[in-house]
Scaffold this active site. Structure first.
Site, mmCIF file in Angstrom:
data_model
loop_
_atom_site.group_PDB
_atom_site.id
_atom_site.type_symbol
_atom_site.label_atom_id
_atom_site.label_comp_id
_atom_site.label_asym_id
_atom_site.label_seq_id
_atom_site.Cartn_x
_atom_site.Cartn_y
_atom_site.Cartn_z
ATOM 1 N N HIS A 141 3.313 -4.352 9.787
ATOM 2 C CA HIS A 141 3.126 -4.265 11.227
ATOM 3 C C HIS A 141 1.916 -5.023 11.761
ATOM 4 O O HIS A 141 1.816 -5.239 12.963
ATOM 5 C CB HIS A 141 3.033 -2.795 11.640
ATOM 6 C CG HIS A 141 4.065 -1.961 10.950
ATOM 7 N ND1 HIS A 141 5.418 -2.114 11.191
ATOM 8 C CD2 HIS A 141 3.955 -1.031 9.974
ATOM 9 C CE1 HIS A 141 6.086 -1.280 10.401
ATOM 10 N NE2 HIS A 141 5.227 -0.620 9.656
ATOM 11 N N ASN A 179 8.043 -5.507 -0.224
ATOM 12 C CA ASN A 179 7.937 -4.305 0.592
ATOM 13 C C ASN A 179 6.457 -4.206 0.958
ATOM 14 O O ASN A 179 5.648 -3.713 0.172
ATOM 15 C CB ASN A 179 8.388 -3.051 -0.152
ATOM 16 C CG ASN A 179 8.345 -1.825 0.744
ATOM 17 O OD1 ASN A 179 7.641 -1.807 1.750
ATOM 18 N ND2 ASN A 179 9.085 -0.799 0.376
ATOM 19 N N HIS A 236 12.368 -2.316 3.036
ATOM 20 C CA HIS A 236 11.691 -1.044 3.318
ATOM 21 C C HIS A 236 12.549 0.093 2.798
ATOM 22 O O HIS A 236 13.773 -0.038 2.694
ATOM 23 C CB HIS A 236 11.469 -0.868 4.827
ATOM 24 C CG HIS A 236 10.579 -1.926 5.387
ATOM 25 N ND1 HIS A 236 9.209 -1.875 5.267
ATOM 26 C CD2 HIS A 236 10.864 -3.079 6.040
ATOM 27 C CE1 HIS A 236 8.690 -2.958 5.825
ATOM 28 N NE2 HIS A 236 9.672 -3.704 6.294
ATOM 29 N N LEU A 237 11.931 1.209 2.491
ATOM 30 C CA LEU A 237 12.648 2.389 2.027
ATOM 31 C C LEU A 237 13.081 3.286 3.172
ATOM 32 O O LEU A 237 13.883 4.196 2.977
ATOM 33 C CB LEU A 237 11.778 3.177 1.048
ATOM 34 C CG LEU A 237 11.477 2.423 -0.249
ATOM 35 C CD1 LEU A 237 10.448 3.180 -1.076
ATOM 36 C CD2 LEU A 237 12.743 2.196 -1.040
ATOM 37 N N SER A 238 12.552 3.037 4.360
ATOM 38 C CA SER A 238 12.948 3.811 5.536
ATOM 39 C C SER A 238 13.319 2.834 6.647
ATOM 40 O O SER A 238 12.988 1.649 6.582
ATOM 41 C CB SER A 238 11.812 4.733 5.996
ATOM 42 O OG SER A 238 10.709 3.971 6.466
ATOM 43 N N ALA A 255 2.754 -0.594 5.174
ATOM 44 C CA ALA A 255 2.151 -0.640 6.507
ATOM 45 C C ALA A 255 1.668 -2.036 6.896
ATOM 46 O O ALA A 255 1.511 -2.332 8.079
ATOM 47 C CB ALA A 255 0.997 0.355 6.603
ATOM 48 N N ARG A 303 4.838 11.092 -1.994
ATOM 49 C CA ARG A 303 4.480 10.886 -0.589
ATOM 50 C C ARG A 303 5.702 11.075 0.306
ATOM 51 O O ARG A 303 6.680 10.347 0.196
ATOM 52 C CB ARG A 303 3.938 9.469 -0.413
ATOM 53 C CG ARG A 303 3.582 9.134 0.999
ATOM 54 C CD ARG A 303 3.145 7.682 1.122
ATOM 55 N NE ARG A 303 2.896 7.366 2.512
ATOM 56 C CZ ARG A 303 3.215 6.212 3.069
ATOM 57 N NH1 ARG A 303 3.769 5.261 2.368
ATOM 58 N NH2 ARG A 303 2.964 6.010 4.339
ATOM 59 N N ARG A 343 11.499 5.079 13.346
ATOM 60 C CA ARG A 343 10.263 5.827 13.123
ATOM 61 C C ARG A 343 9.318 5.661 14.301
ATOM 62 O O ARG A 343 9.724 5.279 15.386
ATOM 63 C CB ARG A 343 9.643 5.364 11.802
ATOM 64 C CG ARG A 343 10.611 5.658 10.648
ATOM 65 C CD ARG A 343 10.028 5.572 9.293
ATOM 66 N NE ARG A 343 8.890 6.466 9.139
ATOM 67 C CZ ARG A 343 7.934 6.241 8.259
ATOM 68 N NH1 ARG A 343 7.984 5.184 7.480
ATOM 69 N NH2 ARG A 343 6.929 7.082 8.147
ATOM 70 N N ARG A 368 5.643 1.306 14.223
ATOM 71 C CA ARG A 368 6.325 0.760 13.047
ATOM 72 C C ARG A 368 7.509 -0.138 13.405
ATOM 73 O O ARG A 368 8.121 -0.727 12.526
ATOM 74 C CB ARG A 368 6.820 1.893 12.147
ATOM 75 C CG ARG A 368 5.719 2.740 11.563
ATOM 76 C CD ARG A 368 6.295 3.749 10.576
ATOM 77 N NE ARG A 368 5.363 4.795 10.260
ATOM 78 C CZ ARG A 368 4.472 4.743 9.272
ATOM 79 N NH1 ARG A 368 4.392 3.678 8.513
ATOM 80 N NH2 ARG A 368 3.673 5.764 9.035
ATOM 81 N N PRO A 396 0.794 -1.227 0.000
ATOM 82 C CA PRO A 396 0.000 0.000 0.000
ATOM 83 C C PRO A 396 0.826 1.276 0.000
ATOM 84 O O PRO A 396 1.840 1.381 0.692
ATOM 85 C CB PRO A 396 -0.797 -0.090 1.314
ATOM 86 C CG PRO A 396 -0.856 -1.539 1.620
ATOM 87 C CD PRO A 396 0.429 -2.120 1.099
ATOM 88 N N ASN A 397 0.350 2.205 -0.799
ATOM 89 C CA ASN A 397 0.863 3.572 -0.901
ATOM 90 C C ASN A 397 2.199 3.696 -1.616
ATOM 91 O O ASN A 397 2.667 4.810 -1.853
ATOM 92 C CB ASN A 397 0.933 4.259 0.469
ATOM 93 C CG ASN A 397 -0.430 4.355 1.099
ATOM 94 O OD1 ASN A 397 -1.380 4.802 0.460
ATOM 95 N ND2 ASN A 397 -0.548 3.921 2.340
ATOM 96 N N TYR A 435 10.706 8.930 2.331
ATOM 97 C CA TYR A 435 10.789 7.870 1.327
ATOM 98 C C TYR A 435 11.629 8.223 0.107
ATOM 99 O O TYR A 435 11.809 7.387 -0.775
ATOM 100 C CB TYR A 435 9.379 7.483 0.870
ATOM 101 C CG TYR A 435 8.524 6.977 2.004
ATOM 102 C CD1 TYR A 435 8.763 5.739 2.575
ATOM 103 C CD2 TYR A 435 7.494 7.751 2.526
ATOM 104 C CE1 TYR A 435 7.999 5.274 3.634
ATOM 105 C CE2 TYR A 435 6.715 7.301 3.573
ATOM 106 C CZ TYR A 435 6.974 6.063 4.121
ATOM 107 O OH TYR A 435 6.214 5.605 5.170
ATOM 108 N N ASP A 458 1.176 -15.290 6.790
ATOM 109 C CA ASP A 458 0.772 -16.681 6.588
ATOM 110 C C ASP A 458 0.876 -17.087 5.122
ATOM 111 O O ASP A 458 1.210 -18.239 4.814
ATOM 112 C CB ASP A 458 -0.641 -16.910 7.111
ATOM 113 C CG ASP A 458 -0.726 -16.862 8.625
ATOM 114 O OD1 ASP A 458 0.329 -16.870 9.299
ATOM 115 O OD2 ASP A 458 -1.865 -16.814 9.145
ATOM 116 N N GLU A 516 12.144 -9.218 3.123
ATOM 117 C CA GLU A 516 11.337 -8.042 3.450
ATOM 118 C C GLU A 516 12.222 -6.818 3.322
ATOM 119 O O GLU A 516 13.310 -6.780 3.905
ATOM 120 C CB GLU A 516 10.831 -8.171 4.893
ATOM 121 C CG GLU A 516 10.114 -6.960 5.406
ATOM 122 C CD GLU A 516 9.817 -7.039 6.889
ATOM 123 O OE1 GLU A 516 9.345 -6.031 7.432
ATOM 124 O OE2 GLU A 516 10.055 -8.094 7.516
#
Length: 137
Positions: free
Chosen positions: A80, A74, A100-102, A77, A18, A107, A111, A10-11, A23, A87, A98
């Site tokens: 979390h 990635n 992430h960009l941050s 959200a 954003r 944070r 998170r 998402p996003n 990011y 699963d 996994e």
């Protein structure tokens, strides 16, 4: 040739717009172009997918069964709280990293926890390739 599916949650379609301070200013398409160049140099086939919908991401993970040697995820959200995505990864038994960009640990407190990490083999594409090599794939 190994096949890696890159799945973005998402996003992430709004990258570049954003919160660029968090990011960065690169678009998702630009990041994908860079990954494609690196993958080609490594002799790896890569496909890209992005969805803002948890169920669609789960369906994509399921669809990878028999088609992908590994997944770069990635989850945004969903990192979390999505036990359903966790699963799905666990069920298909496709090595997944996994990313992430941050830095999620630098944070907001909510998170800091990843429900995905316990079923991932690492946190970079190189970790995934090393894992595949160690498994003889």
């Amino acid at each position: 040739m190994r096949t890696i599916w890159v799945i973005n949650g998402p996003n992430l379609n709004l990258l570049g717009l954003r919160e660029p301070g968090v990011y960065g200013s690169q678009s998702l398409a630009s990041i994908e172009e860079g990954l494609l160049e690196k993958a080609e140099a490594l002799g790896v086939s890569v496909t890209f997918y992005q969805s803002n919908h948890e169920g669609d991401i789960i369906d994509r993970i399921h669809a990878a069964l028999g088609h992908a040697d590994g997944i770069v995820l990635n989850p945004g959200a969903l990192t979390h709280y999505s036990y359903a995505v966790r699963d799905a990864i666990s069920s298909v038994k496709i090595p997944t990293v996994e990313v992430h960009l941050s830095n999620i640990h630098a944070r907001e407190t909510f998170r800091h926890t990843s429900v995905i990490a316990p079923v991932a083999v690492g946190q970079s594409m190189m970790a995934l390739l090393r894992h595949l090599e160690s498994q003889g794939q």
